[in-house]
Design an enzyme around this catalytic site. Structure first.
Site, PDB file in Angstrom:
ATOM      1  N   LEU A 107      42.143  25.368  38.994  1.00  0.00           N
ATOM      2  CA  LEU A 107      42.051  24.156  38.358  1.00  0.00           C
ATOM      3  C   LEU A 107      40.677  23.928  37.896  1.00  0.00           C
ATOM      4  O   LEU A 107      39.604  23.635  38.818  1.00  0.00           O
ATOM      5  CB  LEU A 107      42.839  23.252  38.939  1.00  0.00           C
ATOM      6  CG  LEU A 107      42.621  21.609  38.287  1.00  0.00           C
ATOM      7  CD1 LEU A 107      43.441  21.777  36.865  1.00  0.00           C
ATOM      8  CD2 LEU A 107      43.512  20.716  39.239  1.00  0.00           C
ATOM      9  N   SER A 108      40.249  23.949  36.508  1.00  0.00           N
ATOM     10  CA  SER A 108      38.942  23.228  36.031  1.00  0.00           C
ATOM     11  C   SER A 108      37.842  24.191  36.862  1.00  0.00           C
ATOM     12  O   SER A 108      37.921  25.400  36.499  1.00  0.00           O
ATOM     13  CB  SER A 108      38.996  21.873  36.524  1.00  0.00           C
ATOM     14  OG  SER A 108      37.734  21.184  35.666  1.00  0.00           O
ATOM     15  N   TRP A 109      36.955  23.512  37.379  1.00  0.00           N
ATOM     16  CA  TRP A 109      35.833  24.021  38.289  1.00  0.00           C
ATOM     17  C   TRP A 109      36.533  25.326  39.157  1.00  0.00           C
ATOM     18  O   TRP A 109      35.949  26.383  39.198  1.00  0.00           O
ATOM     19  CB  TRP A 109      35.045  23.200  39.090  1.00  0.00           C
ATOM     20  CG  TRP A 109      33.845  23.718  39.786  1.00  0.00           C
ATOM     21  CD1 TRP A 109      32.811  23.761  39.246  1.00  0.00           C
ATOM     22  CD2 TRP A 109      34.151  24.203  41.187  1.00  0.00           C
ATOM     23  NE1 TRP A 109      31.836  24.503  40.503  1.00  0.00           N
ATOM     24  CE2 TRP A 109      32.411  24.468  41.641  1.00  0.00           C
ATOM     25  CE3 TRP A 109      34.952  24.461  42.116  1.00  0.00           C
ATOM     26  CZ2 TRP A 109      32.098  25.048  42.682  1.00  0.00           C
ATOM     27  CZ3 TRP A 109      34.614  24.896  43.408  1.00  0.00           C
ATOM     28  CH2 TRP A 109      33.157  25.122  43.773  1.00  0.00           C
TER      29      TRP A 109
END
Length: 277
Positions: A107-109
């Site tokens: 998720l994301s980073w």
């Protein structure tokens, strides 16, 4: 595939694990089948993924961990990069006796870490799930005002500030209910350290996957919100074009809908893991 070492499905294991000079807090819900490894967003503790885990198949082994300097993990004594983190994650899985191959979700980073893990350990990963993420330093960036808000972990520490910026920063449901993000941050057992957050920022600032994506042979699911101020939707389309075995699932939500709207997105993930997507 049964739970390892006689662990009964549904058993939860939480502890600090020392690996490569890091002390990493892990949470494993033991089960059966191909394990699912979750890589969280910048500055976030693993507890924030509780809504997603609650919606996933309860018989699945789910591995979560706090990146160095976030949640209950100790701060890294030195800055690090994603190649090092991928090695750390692989050794962590070995210490936990997690069977491989695994499915990995970022998720994301955490999507950058998931991509790097597949680059380095292609035989240890069956399927890749990329959520609200992009290709790192070479991508279509967010607006400057959005990037400015991302430079510090203040939103994790100041709930009032998190509510004020929630809609503009995360989009989706946070626009109509800005407190939804602040409420999730309340689940963090320990505030993100400034040094740990900085190390995560630095890791992302010098990394890109844009040129290596065609080398990923694993089936890949890309989940992207059309109202994501942090990762503009065009990045998901670029990744979809460059990943040879990818499926793009767009939804009308924002950056953290995997958490705030887990009931809608978890079934998409489950269908993909079962080979139905």
């Amino acid at each position: 595939m049964p739970a390892e070492r006689g662990r009964q499905p549904g058993t939860v294991e939480e502890r600090l694990v020392s690996v490569l000079g890091q002390r990493i807090w892990v949470h494993v819900r033991w089960g059966e089948g191909v394990p699912l490894v979750l890589c969280n967003g910048i500055g976030a503790a693993l507890d924030e993924l509780d809504p997603l885990v609650a919606q996933l198949n309860p018989a699945t082994t789910v591995v979560r961990f706090d990146a160095p300097g976030s949640g209950r993990s100790a701060k890294s004594p030195v800055p690090y990069g994603f190649p090092y983190l991928a090695v750390t994650l692989m050794r962590l899985l070995r210490k936990l006796d997690v069977p491989v191959p695994v499915d990995i979700l970022g998720l994301s980073w955490g999507g950058a870490l998931a991509q790097q893990f597949v680059f380095q350990y292609p035989r240890r990963c069956r399927r890749l799930i990329l959520v609200a993420t992009a290709t790192g330093a070479i991508m279509i960036p967010a607006r400057p005002a959005t990037l400015w808000k991302m430079l510090t972990p203040r939103r994790f520490r100041d709930r009032r500030y998190a509510a004020e910026i929630g809609g503009d920063l995360y989009g989706g449901r946070a626009r109509t209910d800005p407190t939804v993000v602040a409420k999730r941050f309340d689940q963090q057992p320990v505030e993100a350290s400034r040094g740990g957050y900085l190390h995560q920022l630095l890791a992302g600032s010098v990394w890109t996957s844009i040129f290596a994506l065609p080398l990923i042979r694993q089936p890949t699911l890309i989940l992207a919100g059309t109202d994501d101020p942090i990762i503009p939707i065009i990045n998901a389309r670029i990744m979809h074009r460059r990943l040879p075995h990818s499926t793009l699932h767009m939804h009308g939500g924002g950056h953290v809908d995997l958490i705030t709207n887990a009931g809608k997105l978890a079934p998409v993930i489950e269908k993909f893991r079962q080979g139905e997507a």
